[in-house]
Design a protein around this motif. Structure first.
Motif, short mmCIF file in Angstrom:
data_model
loop_
_atom_site.label_atom_id
_atom_site.label_comp_id
_atom_site.label_asym_id
_atom_site.label_seq_id
_atom_site.Cartn_x
_atom_site.Cartn_y
_atom_site.Cartn_z
N VAL A 133 -10.54 -30.77 -24.45
CA VAL A 133 -11.24 -31.22 -23.24
C VAL A 133 -10.80 -30.34 -22.07
O VAL A 133 -9.62 -30.28 -21.72
CB VAL A 133 -10.90 -32.70 -22.94
N HIS A 134 -11.77 -29.63 -21.47
CA HIS A 134 -11.53 -28.76 -20.32
C HIS A 134 -10.41 -27.75 -20.60
O HIS A 134 -9.72 -27.32 -19.67
CB HIS A 134 -11.20 -29.58 -19.08
N GLN A 135 -10.22 -27.39 -21.84
CA GLN A 135 -9.20 -26.40 -22.24
C GLN A 135 -7.82 -26.75 -21.70
O GLN A 135 -6.98 -25.87 -21.47
CB GLN A 135 -9.62 -24.99 -21.78
N GLN A 136 -7.55 -28.03 -21.53
CA GLN A 136 -6.24 -28.50 -21.07
C GLN A 136 -5.70 -29.65 -21.92
O GLN A 136 -4.49 -29.78 -22.08
CB GLN A 136 -6.32 -28.99 -19.61
N TYR A 137 -6.62 -30.48 -22.44
CA TYR A 137 -6.20 -31.67 -23.16
C TYR A 137 -6.81 -31.67 -24.56
O TYR A 137 -7.85 -31.05 -24.82
CB TYR A 137 -6.64 -32.92 -22.41
N LEU A 149 -4.91 -38.80 -25.94
CA LEU A 149 -5.24 -37.64 -25.13
C LEU A 149 -3.93 -36.89 -24.89
O LEU A 149 -3.00 -37.42 -24.26
CB LEU A 149 -5.87 -38.06 -23.81
N VAL A 150 -3.83 -35.68 -25.41
CA VAL A 150 -2.58 -34.90 -25.38
C VAL A 150 -2.69 -33.79 -24.35
O VAL A 150 -3.70 -33.07 -24.30
CB VAL A 150 -2.29 -34.29 -26.77
N ASP A 151 -1.67 -33.65 -23.52
CA ASP A 151 -1.55 -32.51 -22.60
C ASP A 151 -1.01 -31.34 -23.40
O ASP A 151 0.15 -31.33 -23.82
CB ASP A 151 -0.61 -32.85 -21.45
N GLN A 152 -1.86 -30.32 -23.66
CA GLN A 152 -1.49 -29.27 -24.60
C GLN A 152 -0.26 -28.48 -24.14
O GLN A 152 0.59 -28.11 -24.97
CB GLN A 152 -2.66 -28.32 -24.85
N GLY A 163 -5.84 -24.10 -19.88
CA GLY A 163 -6.96 -23.18 -19.76
C GLY A 163 -7.15 -22.28 -20.95
O GLY A 163 -8.11 -21.50 -20.98
N LYS A 164 -6.24 -22.38 -21.94
CA LYS A 164 -6.40 -21.53 -23.13
C LYS A 164 -7.19 -22.28 -24.20
O LYS A 164 -6.80 -23.38 -24.60
CB LYS A 164 -5.03 -21.13 -23.69
#
Length: 621
Positions: A439-443, A454-457, A574-575
């Protein structure tokens, strides 16, 4: 009832004051070096033993002192530079408040030798805990030698707060470098435990910068020089390609005094904004000269934090000066106006352009296209056009007997409701989606039996790396990926001290580093999970993170190193991640001993239960 307020004895008052001025050996180094500069010395020698805990000695060839001045200089607020309140706002010397030597004498054992040129004999003074034990004439060269021995010998609690020798030596080198940069026309040397670490000959500012930071900067410095009636600025900035992941190569001086100013640093960063990556730091050594009346340097005992009467003017001036320098000295491709001799031999120049050739040229479609008024963009659509083959190259291939049939048109199907189409497509997508979703290249969104998480990568990966690195130091070292072409890494002297101290732990964590000269290392390999070709940026980023953690006294050096590596190497927000990468993060996170928080205390995931979701959508009511 008896009175209860008493005056403190001088030695206790001096010890309390020393807590502000002399915080560590590097504080004494700064004060003694600046005193030597103020004395008019041209050659200054710094001698260190046991990272300054045993000895800090400064020897200079300055003006020296009389026997009375030699004794008076250790009194509190004794100074030769201020006689009236107006003098305080015209200060251009380094030391002026008369606190340094009194503070040093309060927390150490001091020996001083000093002689003026007009005196045959010098003066020797020995002080212990602010008490003068001995004063007598002695043989001495012109100038002053002052030795501070056994720092905090009479305040053991303060001594216990000193850090490792490598950490204290790094602070000493920082102070030495700052004074040496501020006065390139003076000769400086630093000797530690009998070995010479630095020797800087007198020279220009550029020569001094190159001798400190490395010869490879010689052709990568851009001159900054602007003057106005209000202030002047001069110095050097590094070309954009010299920007690093660590902010060590940044020096601001106001009236030759090193200062720390996040506000002016922001001005420099803004000037470089469009030329370097946002997570990089440019090199700069900048000197601002302005009337001392516009500056208040008396706001902090170390005099590294100062106030300006109008910071906005300085901000705009610094930013525009650097932008102008970068524009003026930027490396751009130059036009070569020298004609290649081979061109003179071409047929187009040696043979005449006959009428027959002119007619042939005028008949081509290209000639017609570019000679028609306002029609330079026309493309000939005729079948005879020379561009016809481009249609064949990019157009659809001709049909063959074994090709698939064309896709059906919407008219081939009976009409259905919009709702059923949406429902059908969602069912197909849900059926195809078997893994986690980014999700949004962050989660990372992942379904679990009771709902979803929902994981904070970034935070999750930081926790994974942190525990992996702890295991590497305690049990099995991390595999090293050997570099095909080893890189040479030249560091600031203070950063080189950090790396030397951490070498055994860095090797256990997968780095293959080998000292190569005084402040240089050869990088032969990095941890296997670091991308090849990113070795220098990885180590610079690690150093920057380690220095950011250095203020946390609750963590030892190994803990700070592991936290620094985890934060530096964690997947950034963002990755984009593949399904397999996301699943690996989730699996490894929940195999950790503390999966719910990062090493820094941030949450790594949030769980959403089906019961909570049903309540949110009013289901079951």
């Amino acid at each position: 009832m008896a009175d209860i307020i008493n005056l403190l004895p001088d030695n206790i008052a001096n010890q309390i004051a020393a807590g502000e001025v002399i915080q560590r050996p590097a504080s004494a180094v700064k004060e003694l070096l600046e005193n030597a500069v103020d004395a008019g010395a041209t050659e200054i020698q710094l001698i260190i033993r046991d990272a300054g805990k045993e000895l800090v000695q400064v020897i200079d060839n300055g003006s020296g002192m009389s026997d009375t001045d030699a004794r008076m200089c250790f009194e509190r607020h004794a100074t030769s530079k201020i006689k009236s309140i107006d003098d305080l706002f015209q200060i251009r010397t380094m030391g002026f408040r008369g606190e340094a030597l009194a503070s040093i004498a309060a927390v150490s054992q001091v020996e001083l030798k000093s002689r003026r040129a007009e005196d045959e004999l010098g003066t020797f003074i020995e002080i212990d805990n602010s008490v003068i034990r001995r004063q007598e004439p002695c043989q001495a060269p012109v100038g002053t030698s002052i030795a501070m021995k056994n720092l905090f010998f009479n305040v053991p609690a303060r001594r216990n707060f000193l850090k490792s020798n490598a950490a204290e030596m790094r602070h000493i080198v920082d102070e030495f470098i700052r004074v040496a940069l501020a006065f390139p026309h003076l000769q400086f040397s630093l000797n530690s435990n009998g070995q010479q670490m630095f020797h800087f000959e007198k020279g220009s500012l550029k020569q001094r910068i190159v001798s400190i930071l490395g010869q490879h900067y010689n052709s990568k410095l851009v001159t900054v020089k602007e003057s106005t009636d209000y202030m002047n600025i001069h110095g050097f900035v590094g070309k954009p390609e010299t920007a690093k992941k660590t902010r060590g190569d940044q020096f601001f001086f106001v009236n030759n005094r090193f200062i720390k100013s996040s506000y002016l640093n922001h001005a420099v960063m803004n000037a470089f904004a469009e030329t370097i990556p946002p997570d990089s730091f440019p090199l700069y050594v900048l000197f601002i000269d302005l009337d001392p009346a516009h500056v208040d340097i008396n706001v902090h005992p170390t005099k590294q934090e100062i106030k300006f009467d109008d910071e906005r003017i300085l901000y705009a001036f610094v930013q525009s000066a650097i932008k102008h320098a970068l524009a003026q000295f930027s490396v751009t491709p130059a036009l070569d106006f020298d004609l290649d001799p081979g061109i003179q031999q071409l047929d187009a120049l040696t043979q005449p352009f006959t009428e027959e050739k002119k007619a042939q040229s005028a008949g081509t479609s290209i000639y017609k296209t570019f000679t028609s008024a306002n029609q330079a963009h026309i493309i000939d659509k005729s079948n005879n056009s020379n561009l016809q083959h481009w249609k064949e190259l990019y157009g659809p291939p001709p049909a063959r007997d074994n090709d698939f049939p064309p896709p059906p048109s919407p008219s081939d199907f009976p009409p259905v409701s919009t709702a059923s189409v949406i429902d059908e497509r969602w069912q197909e997508a849900a059926h195809d989606q078997k893994g986690p979703v980014q999700v949004h290249q962050q989660y990372i969104l992942s379904q679990i039996k009771s709902g979803f998480i929902l994981v904070d990568q970034r935070s999750a990966h930081e926790r994974i790396l942190y525990e992996r690195y702890l295991r590497a130091l305690a049990e099995k070292p991390i595999a090293t990926q050997q570099s095909l072409f080893p890189q040479t890494l030249e560091l600031l002297p203070a950063d080189a001290i950090i790396v030397h101290e951490m070498l055994p732990d860095l090797q256990a964590l997968g780095y293959d580093l080998e000292p190569f000269g005084q402040h240089t290392f050869v990088v032969r390999g990095t941890p296997a999970d670091i991308q090849t070709g990113n070795e220098q940026a990885s180590i610079e980023g690690l150093l920057e993170q380690f220095k950011n953690f250095s203020h946390e006294l609750k963590h030892n050096r190994r803990e700070r190193l592991v936290r620094s590596m985890a934060r530096n190497n964690a997947i950034p927000s963002g990755k984009p991640l593949s399904t397999r990468e996301m699943q690996n993060i989730i699996d490894e996170l929940f195999a950790c001993s503390m999966p719910n928080i990062s090493p820094g205390g941030r949450g790594t995931f949030i769980s959403f239960k089906l019961n909570d979701l049903e309540k949110m959508f009013d289901r079951g009511f």
